[in-house]
Design a protein around this motif. Structure first.
Motif, PDB file in Angstrom:
ATOM      1  N   GLY A   1      -4.095  10.085  10.825  1.00  0.00           N
ATOM      2  CA  GLY A   1      -3.186  10.337  11.646  1.00  0.00           C
ATOM      3  C   GLY A   1      -1.785   9.896  12.004  1.00  0.00           C
ATOM      4  N   LEU A   2      -1.483   9.075  13.175  1.00  0.00           N
ATOM      5  CA  LEU A   2      -0.222   8.440  13.527  1.00  0.00           C
ATOM      6  C   LEU A   2      -0.299   8.114  15.222  1.00  0.00           C
ATOM      7  CD1 LEU A   2       3.116   9.017  11.596  1.00  0.00           C
ATOM      8  CD2 LEU A   2       1.068   7.512  11.358  1.00  0.00           C
ATOM      9  N   ALA A   3      -0.432   6.932  15.734  1.00  0.00           N
ATOM     10  CA  ALA A   3      -0.409   6.957  17.313  1.00  0.00           C
ATOM     11  C   ALA A   3       0.932   6.639  18.004  1.00  0.00           C
ATOM     12  CB  ALA A   3      -1.068   6.035  17.266  1.00  0.00           C
ATOM     13  N   LEU A   4       2.610   7.592  18.111  1.00  0.00           N
ATOM     14  CA  LEU A   4       3.571   6.697  18.661  1.00  0.00           C
ATOM     15  C   LEU A   4       4.233   7.173  19.232  1.00  0.00           C
ATOM     16  CD1 LEU A   4       4.295   9.344  15.609  1.00  0.00           C
ATOM     17  CD2 LEU A   4       4.766   6.698  15.318  1.00  0.00           C
ATOM     18  N   ASP A   5       4.762   6.216  19.752  1.00  0.00           N
ATOM     19  CA  ASP A   5       5.460   6.379  21.848  1.00  0.00           C
ATOM     20  C   ASP A   5       6.862   7.806  21.654  1.00  0.00           C
ATOM     21  OD1 ASP A   5       4.170   4.264  22.950  1.00  0.00           O
ATOM     22  OD2 ASP A   5       5.607   3.023  22.271  1.00  0.00           O
ATOM     23  N   THR A   6       6.876   8.702  22.398  1.00  0.00           N
ATOM     24  CA  THR A   6       7.390   9.401  22.918  1.00  0.00           C
ATOM     25  C   THR A   6       9.011   9.114  22.804  1.00  0.00           C
ATOM     26  OG1 THR A   6       7.062  10.483  24.395  1.00  0.00           O
ATOM     27  CG2 THR A   6       6.112  11.260  23.256  1.00  0.00           C
ATOM     28  N   LEU A   7       9.665   9.811  22.612  1.00  0.00           N
ATOM     29  CA  LEU A   7      11.250   9.395  23.190  1.00  0.00           C
ATOM     30  C   LEU A   7      12.034  10.336  23.215  1.00  0.00           C
ATOM     31  CD1 LEU A   7      13.357   7.571  23.629  1.00  0.00           C
ATOM     32  CD2 LEU A   7      14.277   7.725  21.504  1.00  0.00           C
ATOM     33  N   ASP A   8      12.545  11.258  24.774  1.00  0.00           N
ATOM     34  CA  ASP A   8      13.153  12.283  24.666  1.00  0.00           C
ATOM     35  C   ASP A   8      14.832  12.169  24.575  1.00  0.00           C
ATOM     36  OD1 ASP A   8      14.237  14.888  25.183  1.00  0.00           O
ATOM     37  OD2 ASP A   8      13.555  14.651  27.915  1.00  0.00           O
ATOM     38  N   CYS A   9      15.980  13.188  23.293  1.00  0.00           N
ATOM     39  CA  CYS A   9      16.635  12.830  22.770  1.00  0.00           C
ATOM     40  C   CYS A   9      17.772  14.146  23.599  1.00  0.00           C
ATOM     41  CB  CYS A   9      16.496  13.058  21.171  1.00  0.00           C
ATOM     42  SG  CYS A   9      15.319  11.030  20.407  1.00  0.00           S
ATOM     43  N   GLY A  10      17.136  14.846  24.032  1.00  0.00           N
ATOM     44  CA  GLY A  10      17.577  15.845  25.178  1.00  0.00           C
ATOM     45  C   GLY A  10      18.259  17.208  23.284  1.00  0.00           C
ATOM     46  N   ARG A  11      19.448  17.272  24.194  1.00  0.00           N
ATOM     47  CA  ARG A  11      19.437  18.616  22.725  1.00  0.00           C
ATOM     48  C   ARG A  11      18.954  17.994  21.660  1.00  0.00           C
ATOM     49  NH1 ARG A  11      25.544  21.052  21.307  1.00  0.00           N
ATOM     50  NH2 ARG A  11      25.120  23.092  20.271  1.00  0.00           N
ATOM     51  N   GLY A  12      19.390  16.767  21.067  1.00  0.00           N
ATOM     52  CA  GLY A  12      19.104  16.643  20.193  1.00  0.00           C
ATOM     53  C   GLY A  12      20.132  16.632  18.544  1.00  0.00           C
ATOM     54  N   ALA A  13      20.836  16.539  18.709  1.00  0.00           N
ATOM     55  CA  ALA A  13      21.843  16.767  18.238  1.00  0.00           C
ATOM     56  C   ALA A  13      22.003  15.390  17.017  1.00  0.00           C
ATOM     57  CB  ALA A  13      23.309  17.002  18.955  1.00  0.00           C
ATOM     58  N   PRO A  14      23.102  15.774  16.383  1.00  0.00           N
ATOM     59  CA  PRO A  14      23.778  14.273  15.525  1.00  0.00           C
ATOM     60  C   PRO A  14      23.749  13.708  16.747  1.00  0.00           C
ATOM     61  CG  PRO A  14      23.784  16.342  13.606  1.00  0.00           C
ATOM     62  CD  PRO A  14      23.818  16.732  15.139  1.00  0.00           C
ATOM     63  N   GLY A  15      23.636  12.166  16.223  1.00  0.00           N
ATOM     64  CA  GLY A  15      24.003  11.085  17.715  1.00  0.00           C
ATOM     65  C   GLY A  15      23.584  10.736  19.243  1.00  0.00           C
ATOM     66  N   ASP A  16      22.650  11.714  18.916  1.00  0.00           N
ATOM     67  CA  ASP A  16      21.478  11.671  20.205  1.00  0.00           C
ATOM     68  C   ASP A  16      20.627  10.758  20.085  1.00  0.00           C
ATOM     69  OD1 ASP A  16      22.753  13.256  21.729  1.00  0.00           O
ATOM     70  OD2 ASP A  16      21.705  15.038  20.994  1.00  0.00           O
ATOM     71  N   TYR A  17      20.421  10.414  18.577  1.00  0.00           N
ATOM     72  CA  TYR A  17      19.022   9.846  18.344  1.00  0.00           C
ATOM     73  C   TYR A  17      18.511   7.628  17.780  1.00  0.00           C
ATOM     74  CZ  TYR A  17      17.358  14.208  16.635  1.00  0.00           C
ATOM     75  OH  TYR A  17      17.349  15.448  17.087  1.00  0.00           O
TER      76      TYR A  17
ATOM     77  N   GLU B   1       8.661  12.748  29.593  1.00  0.00           N
ATOM     78  CA  GLU B   1       8.080  11.227  30.304  1.00  0.00           C
ATOM     79  C   GLU B   1       8.520  10.414  29.133  1.00  0.00           C
ATOM     80  OE1 GLU B   1       5.354  12.542  32.531  1.00  0.00           O
ATOM     81  OE2 GLU B   1       5.304  14.239  33.474  1.00  0.00           O
ATOM     82  N   GLY B   2       7.747  10.217  28.398  1.00  0.00           N
ATOM     83  CA  GLY B   2       7.591   9.532  27.647  1.00  0.00           C
ATOM     84  C   GLY B   2       5.791   8.682  27.152  1.00  0.00           C
ATOM     85  N   ARG B   3       5.426   9.821  26.937  1.00  0.00           N
ATOM     86  CA  ARG B   3       3.567   9.011  26.269  1.00  0.00           C
ATOM     87  C   ARG B   3       3.749   8.274  24.775  1.00  0.00           C
ATOM     88  NH1 ARG B   3       1.912  11.310  31.429  1.00  0.00           N
ATOM     89  NH2 ARG B   3      -0.254  11.801  30.462  1.00  0.00           N
ATOM     90  N   ARG B   4       2.354   7.935  24.599  1.00  0.00           N
ATOM     91  CA  ARG B   4       1.577   7.804  23.870  1.00  0.00           C
ATOM     92  C   ARG B   4       1.322   9.175  23.180  1.00  0.00           C
ATOM     93  NH1 ARG B   4       2.726   3.617  20.706  1.00  0.00           N
ATOM     94  NH2 ARG B   4       0.779   3.174  19.113  1.00  0.00           N
ATOM     95  N   VAL B   5       1.150  10.016  22.088  1.00  0.00           N
ATOM     96  CA  VAL B   5       0.154  10.063  21.512  1.00  0.00           C
ATOM     97  C   VAL B   5      -0.334  10.174  20.306  1.00  0.00           C
ATOM     98  CG1 VAL B   5       2.324  12.263  22.568  1.00  0.00           C
ATOM     99  CG2 VAL B   5       2.796  11.451  19.863  1.00  0.00           C
ATOM    100  N   GLN B   6      -1.115  10.373  19.146  1.00  0.00           N
ATOM    101  CA  GLN B   6      -1.883  10.298  18.462  1.00  0.00           C
ATOM    102  C   GLN B   6      -1.722  11.987  17.786  1.00  0.00           C
ATOM    103  OE1 GLN B   6      -3.920   8.101  17.194  1.00  0.00           O
ATOM    104  NE2 GLN B   6      -4.114   9.123  15.098  1.00  0.00           N
ATOM    105  N   LEU B   7      -0.710  11.479  16.562  1.00  0.00           N
ATOM    106  CA  LEU B   7      -0.344  13.168  15.851  1.00  0.00           C
ATOM    107  C   LEU B   7      -0.530  13.181  14.576  1.00  0.00           C
ATOM    108  CD1 LEU B   7       3.756  14.102  16.015  1.00  0.00           C
ATOM    109  CD2 LEU B   7       2.873  13.836  13.275  1.00  0.00           C
ATOM    110  N   THR B   8      -1.484  14.501  13.825  1.00  0.00           N
ATOM    111  CA  THR B   8      -1.837  14.874  12.528  1.00  0.00           C
ATOM    112  C   THR B   8      -1.810  15.806  12.381  1.00  0.00           C
ATOM    113  OG1 THR B   8      -3.787  13.071  13.849  1.00  0.00           O
ATOM    114  CG2 THR B   8      -3.775  14.595  11.212  1.00  0.00           C
ATOM    115  N   LEU B   9      -0.675  15.526  10.601  1.00  0.00           N
ATOM    116  CA  LEU B   9      -0.671  16.730   9.926  1.00  0.00           C
ATOM    117  C   LEU B   9      -0.968  16.850   8.551  1.00  0.00           C
ATOM    118  CD1 LEU B   9       3.044  18.283  10.683  1.00  0.00           C
ATOM    119  CD2 LEU B   9       1.879  18.897   7.931  1.00  0.00           C
ATOM    120  N   LEU B  10      -2.184  16.919   8.259  1.00  0.00           N
ATOM    121  CA  LEU B  10      -2.259  16.855   7.278  1.00  0.00           C
ATOM    122  C   LEU B  10      -2.223  18.057   6.422  1.00  0.00           C
ATOM    123  CD1 LEU B  10      -5.008  15.526   7.520  1.00  0.00           C
ATOM    124  CD2 LEU B  10      -3.574  14.526   7.716  1.00  0.00           C
TER     125      LEU B  10
END
Length: 415
Positions: free
Chosen positions: A94-110, A187-196
């Motif tokens: 998996g991956l340990a990552l910090d989250t980032l809220d990009c709102g609507r997430g349209a192009p230009g929001d990242y 809120e801004g968290r650190r998560v473990q994400l696993t997708l196999l």
């Protein structure tokens, strides 16, 4: 048979509700699962009572998910998630990552997305200004995001699903999550994400029933069978499948006397970026495609107060369909710009006039907001609404089967 008799037979068809229930009984019908296989077998059997059903399997980029997990590392709490179909895998650990809220997430929001797992909001899919999930995912990937989470906006529904559109190519891990999980991670968290997940070559059935008319031309009545495992894929698309069966039953006794015949198509892998119908159409010879006069695509036709025909840029198709609906007293809305959100788009790409019949366009409070979630179940589909939509679809089909050839040829114009 007269138009009135044809529409009356649709209105009185006791099989519509039974077919709808039976399709829902097969489950969510995720392509490549036993649920989808049961659905295709059922459709083949029921269409087979009307004539010979042909199955033309076509390839698509298959994928299996072995594990999908999202954990808030601060609390150790696993959050509900649904992998986007075909999404890229993480390493086994998996991956340990910090989250980032990009709102609507349209192009230009990242702008600050590099190396993070980004959150974007799922939008009601049936509005003119919607930014599609795959557009958001592509923009996040281009900005360097390490993973992508799309957030279901309504609490109490659970995660949203959908397709990544990756088709075995480059990509990033991507999942749908619930509104509650989105509020926490925003809120801004650190998560473990696993997708196999595992890519593999696959095929999907393509069922077709041909009922000849007097001439060589054909009206294509289509609906997709595949769905998502979170619910019953009831609106999307047991409604369209049940209507297609009803219309085929009503049309079968009289099509031979019509100027053009009827071709009923049941596609798979629609939820995989429309892969099934694209492969099927691409395989047809130019001469065979030239015989396809128009496509009426039934996809999510109940669950909203209004019906809209998405007419794929064909300027004359909207007035033609509106007039046909008015003949049975129905008020049909139309939306001309091409929306590539169902199989009609692949017909349009080959120059074939094509329309998707859809409920709830521009109605974000309709039941269609539950598509791609566990709430897409038969209980949210009012059967009188499904029957009314099927009668309206019947009026469109009648006109397409019986209109003069010169009228049908003019539909191919885009101006």
């Amino acid at each position: 048979m007269t138009r009135e008799a044809f529409l009356g037979s649709i209105a009185a068809d006791a099989g519509l509700a039974a077919d709808f229930a039976a399709i829902c009984d097969t489950g969510g019908r995720l392509q490549g699962t036993e649920s989808a296989a049961r659905g295709f077998a059922m459709m083949a059997e029921r269409l087979g009572t009307l004539g010979m059903v042909q199955d033309d399997p076509v390839p698509y980029a298959g994928w299996r998910c072995h594990e999908a997990r999202l954990t808030d590392l601060a609390t150790g709490r696993d959050l509900g998630c649904a992998p986007l179909l075909g999404a890229a895998a993480t390493p086994p650990e998996g991956l340990a990552l910090d989250t980032l809220d990009c709102g609507r997430g349209a192009p230009g929001d990242y702008a600050a997305a590099a190396g993070r797992v980004v959150l974007a909001r799922h939008e009601y899919p049936f509005s003119a200004g919607t930014v599609h999930r795959r557009v958001k995912l592509a923009a996040a990937q281009e900005a360097g995001a390490a993973a992508f989470l799309i957030v279901q906006p309504e609490p109490g529904i659970g995660p949203v699903s959908g397709s990544s559109g990756r088709a075995g190519g480059a990509g990033i891990p991507a999942m749908g999550i619930s509104a509650e999980a989105g509020a926490l991670l925003a809120e801004g968290r650190r998560v473990q994400l696993t997708l196999l997940g595992q890519d593999h070559a696959a095929t999907t059935p393509t069922l077709s029933l041909s009922l000849p008319g007097r001439g060589e031309g054909q009206v294509v009545l289509s609906a997709h069978l595949d769905g998502h495992p979170l619910g019953e894929s009831a609106i999307d698309n047991a409604t369209g499948l049940a209507a297609a069966l009803c219309l085929a039953r009503a049309a079968a006794p009289f099509v031979a006397g019509c100027p053009r015949g009827l071709l009923v198509c049941v596609f798979g892998a629609e939820e995989w970026a429309l892969a099934g119908s694209k492969a099927w159409l691409d395989r047809l010879s130019p001469a065979r495609r030239s015989r396809l006069a128009v496509n009426i695509n039934l996809d999510s036709i109940a669950g909203g107060a209004s019906l809209t025909a998405l007419t794929s840029g064909f300027a004359r198709l909207g007035p033609f369909l509106r007039d046909a609906a008015a003949s049975c007293g129905a008020d049909l809305r139309t939306h001309q710009p091409l929306m590539s959100n169902s199989d009609h788009a692949n017909f349009a790409a080959h120059g074939i006039p094509a329309a998707r019949l859809l409920a709830g366009f521009g109605e974000p409070d309709s039941a269609l907001r539950y598509l791609l979630t566990a709430a897409d179940r038969r209980a949210i589909v009012p059967l009188p609404q499904l029957r009314a939509a099927t009668v309206t679809a019947g009026a469109l089909l009648w006109e397409a089967l019986n209109a003069p050839d010169d009228v049908m040829m003019r539909l191919r114009g885009t101006v």
